[in-house]
Design a protein around this motif. Structure first.
Motif, PDB file in Angstrom:
ATOM      1  N   LEU A 203       6.730  10.685  36.351  1.00 33.10           N
ATOM      2  CA  LEU A 203       8.172  10.865  36.506  1.00 33.10           C
ATOM      3  C   LEU A 203       8.452  11.782  37.677  1.00 33.10           C
ATOM      4  CD1 LEU A 203      11.078  10.580  35.495  1.00 33.10           C
ATOM      5  CD2 LEU A 203      10.617  12.414  33.855  1.00 33.10           C
ATOM      6  N   SER A 204       9.235  11.280  38.607  1.00 37.30           N
ATOM      7  CA  SER A 204       9.678  12.096  39.721  1.00 37.30           C
ATOM      8  C   SER A 204      11.183  12.245  39.606  1.00 37.30           C
ATOM      9  CB  SER A 204       9.316  11.427  41.053  1.00 37.30           C
ATOM     10  OG  SER A 204       9.771  12.200  42.143  1.00 37.30           O
ATOM     11  N   MET A 205      11.650  13.467  39.594  1.00 35.09           N
ATOM     12  CA  MET A 205      13.071  13.682  39.406  1.00 35.09           C
ATOM     13  C   MET A 205      13.561  14.813  40.306  1.00 35.09           C
ATOM     14  SD  MET A 205      12.797  15.295  35.573  1.00 35.09           S
ATOM     15  CE  MET A 205      14.513  15.700  35.379  1.00 35.09           C
TER      16      MET A 205
ATOM     17  N   TYR B 152      16.230  14.871  31.804  1.00 36.66           N
ATOM     18  CA  TYR B 152      15.395  13.711  31.466  1.00 36.66           C
ATOM     19  C   TYR B 152      14.656  13.957  30.170  1.00 36.66           C
ATOM     20  CZ  TYR B 152      13.479   9.206  32.673  1.00 36.66           C
ATOM     21  OH  TYR B 152      13.194   7.874  32.679  1.00 36.66           O
ATOM     22  N   THR B 153      14.144  12.846  29.582  1.00 33.87           N
ATOM     23  CA  THR B 153      13.447  12.920  28.306  1.00 33.87           C
ATOM     24  C   THR B 153      12.106  12.210  28.404  1.00 33.87           C
ATOM     25  OG1 THR B 153      15.532  12.974  27.074  1.00 33.87           O
ATOM     26  CG2 THR B 153      13.545  12.353  25.849  1.00 33.87           C
ATOM     27  N   ILE B 154      11.077  12.863  27.871  1.00 39.90           N
ATOM     28  CA  ILE B 154       9.752  12.266  27.730  1.00 39.90           C
ATOM     29  C   ILE B 154       9.581  11.877  26.269  1.00 39.90           C
ATOM     30  CG2 ILE B 154       7.275  12.698  27.906  1.00 39.90           C
ATOM     31  CD1 ILE B 154       7.947  14.828  30.050  1.00 39.90           C
ATOM     32  N   TYR B 155       9.025  10.686  26.033  1.00 43.48           N
ATOM     33  CA  TYR B 155       8.880  10.167  24.686  1.00 43.48           C
ATOM     34  C   TYR B 155       7.415  10.127  24.260  1.00 43.48           C
ATOM     35  CZ  TYR B 155      13.669   8.678  25.434  1.00 43.48           C
ATOM     36  OH  TYR B 155      15.007   8.677  25.696  1.00 43.48           O
TER      37      TYR B 155
ATOM     38  N   THR C 260       2.230  12.960  30.712  1.00 48.48           N
ATOM     39  CA  THR C 260       3.315  12.592  31.622  1.00 48.48           C
ATOM     40  C   THR C 260       3.263  13.537  32.817  1.00 48.48           C
ATOM     41  OG1 THR C 260       4.744  11.773  29.863  1.00 48.48           O
ATOM     42  CG2 THR C 260       5.811  12.435  31.930  1.00 48.48           C
ATOM     43  N   HIS C 261       2.976  12.962  33.985  1.00 45.20           N
ATOM     44  CA  HIS C 261       2.899  13.755  35.210  1.00 45.20           C
ATOM     45  C   HIS C 261       4.303  13.876  35.783  1.00 45.20           C
ATOM     46  CE1 HIS C 261       1.273  15.570  38.714  1.00 45.20           C
ATOM     47  NE2 HIS C 261       1.512  14.549  39.510  1.00 45.20           N
TER      48      HIS C 261
END
Lengths: 114, 115
Positions: free
Chosen positions: B11-13, B19-22, B109-110
């Protein structure tokens, strides 16, 4: 308070060589674990020791042996290293699974087998 | 066999965004853990979630657990660069006697947060 200490931090082995990774914790934890971390794979459990005197296989035990020397120390041995064992190895400990505590991790051993 | 799946894996933000990681897992468990790992470093415990509906917050991070859906989320609010890291969820595989063996981890999650 050192927490979980692993030695060595880095190691290069030739195929077929043997070595032992050492792990010690000073938190009076009952349970100790060895994981390996490979890119894109997360952490995979190699062996664990729920309490002093017991050891059990995890997800990827082949090629490894362990010894729970006493409550503090849990070692991981590679009898005949293979390139597929190139990885980062983490030792972890926690009080025991039934006490709902998280595991604490050592700094890791970066092992390369050539 | 217990399986733990995280998404996204990368994920790049931008800073300031949410944002949400699941984290989904495949068998019954009411014990879930979130860890952070910086490049070349060890894993640092972030949250311990021990019951259905558990919610924990630390700064810009909030984690929750829904054991019925076998789902945990890690929500990032108004992201800052210092939160760039790899985030792992891990689940205890429970046995009928209340014991458990080692944690089963997701693949991580990177997360990269850009100015």
């Amino acid at each position: 308070n050192a927490g979980v200490t692993q030695t060595p931090k880095f190691q290069v082995l030739k195929t077929g060589q043997s070595m032992t990774l050492q792990c010690a914790q000073d938190m009076n934890h009952n349970s100790m674990y060895w994981y390996r971390q490979d890119p894109g794979m997360g952490l995979r459990l190699i062996y664990y020791s729920a309490s002093e005197g017991t050891t059990d296989k995890g997800e990827v035990p082949n090629g490894y042996n362990v010894s729970r020397l006493n409550k503090r120390e849990f070692s991981l041995r590679l009898e005949s290293a293979a390139p597929s064992q190139t990885s980062v190895y983490f030792c972890a400990s926690r009080f025991s699974p039934g006490t709902n505590t998280e595991a604490f991790f050592g700094q890791g051993t970066r092992l390369t087998v050539v | 066999e217990l399986k733990v799946e995280q998404n996204p894996l990368f994920l790049s933000m931008q800073e300031g965004k949410n944002y949400t990681i699941y984290c989904n897992y495949s068998t019954t468990s009411d014990r879930l853990y979130w860890y952070r790992q910086d490049p070349g470093k060890s894993l640092e415990s972030l949250f311990v979630l021990l019951s259905n509906g558990a919610v924990k917050q630390e700064g810009r991070l909030m984690a929750s657990l829904d054991t019925k859906a076998r789902l945990s989320t890690l929500h990032i609010t108004a992201a800052v660069h210092d939160l760039s890291a790899t985030y792992f969820c891990a689940v205890d595989k429970m046995y009928s006697g209340g014991g458990a063996d080692g944690l089963t981890f997701g693949k991580g999650t990177h997360l990269i947060i850009q100015p």
